[in-house]
Design an enzyme around this catalytic site. Sequence first.
Site, PDB file in Angstrom:
ATOM      1  N   HIS A  82       3.937  36.053  27.807  1.00 27.26           N
ATOM      2  CA  HIS A  82       3.652  37.235  28.629  1.00 27.26           C
ATOM      3  C   HIS A  82       3.126  38.344  27.733  1.00 27.26           C
ATOM      4  O   HIS A  82       3.302  38.314  26.507  1.00 27.26           O
ATOM      5  CB  HIS A  82       4.885  37.684  29.416  1.00 27.26           C
ATOM      6  CG  HIS A  82       6.026  38.161  28.569  1.00 27.26           C
ATOM      7  ND1 HIS A  82       6.690  37.352  27.669  1.00 27.26           N
ATOM      8  CD2 HIS A  82       6.641  39.380  28.503  1.00 27.26           C
ATOM      9  CE1 HIS A  82       7.665  38.053  27.090  1.00 27.26           C
ATOM     10  NE2 HIS A  82       7.649  39.283  27.564  1.00 27.26           N
ATOM     11  N   HIS A 111       3.790  41.332  26.690  1.00 22.26           N
ATOM     12  CA  HIS A 111       4.554  42.422  26.085  1.00 22.26           C
ATOM     13  C   HIS A 111       4.290  42.367  24.580  1.00 22.26           C
ATOM     14  O   HIS A 111       4.172  41.274  24.004  1.00 22.26           O
ATOM     15  CB  HIS A 111       6.046  42.275  26.370  1.00 22.26           C
ATOM     16  CG  HIS A 111       6.467  42.888  27.691  1.00 22.26           C
ATOM     17  ND1 HIS A 111       7.652  42.596  28.314  1.00 22.26           N
ATOM     18  CD2 HIS A 111       5.837  43.803  28.483  1.00 22.26           C
ATOM     19  CE1 HIS A 111       7.738  43.288  29.453  1.00 22.26           C
ATOM     20  NE2 HIS A 111       6.654  44.018  29.576  1.00 22.26           N
ATOM     21  N   ASP A 126       5.927  42.665  21.858  1.00 18.57           N
ATOM     22  CA  ASP A 126       6.746  41.902  20.917  1.00 18.57           C
ATOM     23  C   ASP A 126       6.495  40.396  21.025  1.00 18.57           C
ATOM     24  O   ASP A 126       7.086  39.617  20.271  1.00 18.57           O
ATOM     25  CB  ASP A 126       8.239  42.223  21.092  1.00 18.57           C
ATOM     26  CG  ASP A 126       8.733  41.965  22.502  1.00 18.57           C
ATOM     27  OD1 ASP A 126       7.999  42.272  23.469  1.00 18.57           O
ATOM     28  OD2 ASP A 126       9.864  41.461  22.659  1.00 18.57           O
ATOM     29  N   HIS A 127       5.629  39.990  21.933  1.00 14.97           N
ATOM     30  CA  HIS A 127       5.282  38.573  22.061  1.00 14.97           C
ATOM     31  C   HIS A 127       3.830  38.292  21.694  1.00 14.97           C
ATOM     32  O   HIS A 127       3.418  37.143  21.705  1.00 14.97           O
ATOM     33  CB  HIS A 127       5.580  38.076  23.477  1.00 14.97           C
ATOM     34  CG  HIS A 127       7.048  38.026  23.763  1.00 14.97           C
ATOM     35  ND1 HIS A 127       7.762  36.857  23.837  1.00 14.97           N
ATOM     36  CD2 HIS A 127       7.955  39.024  23.946  1.00 14.97           C
ATOM     37  CE1 HIS A 127       9.041  37.135  24.080  1.00 14.97           C
ATOM     38  NE2 HIS A 127       9.182  38.444  24.156  1.00 14.97           N
ATOM     39  N   HIS A 163      10.082  38.011  34.996  1.00 16.43           N
ATOM     40  CA  HIS A 163      10.282  39.116  34.068  1.00 16.43           C
ATOM     41  C   HIS A 163       9.640  40.354  34.683  1.00 16.43           C
ATOM     42  O   HIS A 163       9.205  40.321  35.831  1.00 16.43           O
ATOM     43  CB  HIS A 163       9.670  38.738  32.709  1.00 16.43           C
ATOM     44  CG  HIS A 163      10.111  39.614  31.576  1.00 16.43           C
ATOM     45  ND1 HIS A 163      11.433  39.958  31.356  1.00 16.43           N
ATOM     46  CD2 HIS A 163       9.408  40.227  30.587  1.00 16.43           C
ATOM     47  CE1 HIS A 163      11.490  40.742  30.287  1.00 16.43           C
ATOM     48  NE2 HIS A 163      10.290  40.922  29.807  1.00 16.43           N
ATOM     49  N   ASP A 189      10.437  35.649  28.299  1.00 20.46           N
ATOM     50  CA  ASP A 189      11.620  36.388  28.723  1.00 20.46           C
ATOM     51  C   ASP A 189      11.809  36.198  30.227  1.00 20.46           C
ATOM     52  O   ASP A 189      10.822  36.147  30.966  1.00 20.46           O
ATOM     53  CB  ASP A 189      11.424  37.872  28.462  1.00 20.46           C
ATOM     54  CG  ASP A 189      11.201  38.235  27.000  1.00 20.46           C
ATOM     55  OD1 ASP A 189      11.263  37.359  26.117  1.00 20.46           O
ATOM     56  OD2 ASP A 189      10.905  39.406  26.722  1.00 20.46           O
ATOM     57  N   HIS A 227      15.974  35.700  20.958  1.00 16.82           N
ATOM     58  CA  HIS A 227      15.513  36.939  21.591  1.00 16.82           C
ATOM     59  C   HIS A 227      16.680  37.915  21.729  1.00 16.82           C
ATOM     60  O   HIS A 227      16.936  38.481  22.793  1.00 16.82           O
ATOM     61  CB  HIS A 227      14.874  36.666  22.964  1.00 16.82           C
ATOM     62  CG  HIS A 227      13.988  37.799  23.434  1.00 16.82           C
ATOM     63  ND1 HIS A 227      14.454  38.809  24.230  1.00 16.82           N
ATOM     64  CD2 HIS A 227      12.683  38.066  23.196  1.00 16.82           C
ATOM     65  CE1 HIS A 227      13.456  39.655  24.485  1.00 16.82           C
ATOM     66  NE2 HIS A 227      12.380  39.229  23.860  1.00 16.82           N
TER      67      HIS A 227
END
Lengths: 328, 328
Positions: free
Chosen positions: A87, A89, A91-92, A167, A237, A295
Amino acid sequence: MRLLSQMFGKDLVKVAQNAFLCGTMEKLELYILGCGSALPTTRHFSTSQVINVRDKLFMIDCGEGAQLQFRKARLKFSRLNHIFISHLHGDHCFGLWGLISTLNLLGRTADLHIYSPHGLEKLLLPTLAFFNRQMTYKVLFHEFETKEPMLIYEDRSLTVTTIPLQHRIPCCGFLFAEKPRPNHIIREMVDFYEVPLYEMNRIKNGADYVTSEGQTIPNSVLTRPAEPPRRFAYCSDTVYLPDLAAQLAGVDLLFHEATFAADNLARAKETFHTTAAQAAELARAAGAKKLLIGHFSARYEDESILLEEATRIFPETLLAKEMLCVSI
Amino acid sequence: MRLLSQMFGKDLVKVAQNAFLCGTMEKLELYILGCGSALPTTRHFSTSQVINVRDKLFMIDCGEGAQLQFRKARLKFSRLNHIFISHLHGDHCFGLWGLISTLNLLGRTADLHIYSPHGLEKLLLPTLAFFNRQMTYKVLFHEFETKEPMLIYEDRSLTVTTIPLQHRIPCCGFLFAEKPRPNHIIREMVDFYEVPLYEMNRIKNGADYVTSEGQTIPNSVLTRPAEPPRRFAYCSDTVYLPDLAAQLAGVDLLFHEATFAADNLARAKETFHTTAAQAAELARAAGAKKLLIGHFSARYEDESILLEEATRIFPETLLAKEMLCVSI
């Protein structure tokens, strides 16, 4: 009819036999490059993993610093051709900028395939064009819908299917599944029946063997079944989705996010994350062989609380950490 | 005329005197967060440094992973308000995406100022808008020309001026200069002449003191000169520019890139970088007090070759490494 040893020299026969007869498990390893969550800590990098399938590397998520960790794990950039982003975001995926630029500096020529929910290409392209005036290779984007499981990758021995998650934004996990493999030849039996080399592939794929005298040797006498194909599922997530158990049934390794401990259940729901207990419930319901949790929220200085919580429900639980390599 | 001790209680006097009379050097420290060059290695992060000026933090360049290293150095995000980007190559700015997002997750409210050559705002804004739907703080971009030295930051005690460099794209270094500080009061003398508290600021700034009896006490009797203002220069990335010596004359610390050793001079020129020997020549010509070299090419597994090369020309040379903190 000629035996292998009549067709080739003695040493060559050994090599050929090994190639045909070898029944050892082929490499399927998961490397954890980062297992923190949105906020960086001194303990964890952002999310990134690499799965090594017979020396082909597949990256799953690419948080900031992924390329540094990739190097540290002594993995080879040349073996990496496919990146799966769960996804959009930061941090990914914030590690993509640097990784793609590095591969360009290294003069890569092979295509790089990036699989993600919609929107990444539009976001990345202007930055890539600015920072890499001349690309030595192509980045090919494959954007997918996140509502239904979709087959997004397939080769001779592997498929990758999305796992729809829930998410704050569109998000999917990934199910890596080996394809069933041919049976293993039983060396003593093919020697005994003097089976010629050119028959081997047919026999591995299930055919019986008919001798020059017309005798039919059933396949089951000549082979033993291949190891069952292995499956690895990555779920991050997401809120806790008990219904995933069906798609994950019997996976050999389930990586599932466990951002919070059970006492933060309300916070987990609110932020669309999962507790360690919930991850363990899912692993148990799915009949997973092993569970790997990660995570981690930055609030847990000592993550053993998460491990203990999960282990009470699902004993075969491991705690992710940077540079951990799990053989599947 | 009242003495300090008559105006305040005894303890308060001590505090007030310490505030006025303290002559110790104030904090000026440089932290190396990363000192590698374009290609990541297992030894180095991409370029980023933080200068701590009396507990205000100024970041210089922000390569991938800078926020992780910032945490590791136990620096405080709340003290960071200004980031200076030398040029728009990924290894000097790919850490901005993650850092800005993290500050947003932390609920920052103070403005963040980013100084860079032209183009960064246009590149960053679409990504920032996508990854940070709601910003809790403002990012203010200050883009500068790179041809002439320009004053780009000024506060009560510090100025930052650009140092025009010559790289493949527009690029500037930065000269951090403390402003001259007021003289230090000599405690015994102001006690002896019974100087009242309200005169102290005037005296620190150079005024003589006239006693109630009309006697003039020269400032030089009451004070000693403040420490000379300190200067730190950051020069990366650039070809060797001997003419910089004028702008850098007498700096207390010069950080200069030394991507290559002298035997790679041709490669250095071709890629618009500097050798360790050239960095040392510049430090010597500028009369710098100390030289810190970094931005090492990935080819040097052992960078002592660069240190030795520089030290032969300029003995006061240090080798940058991650988490090094140099007091200026």
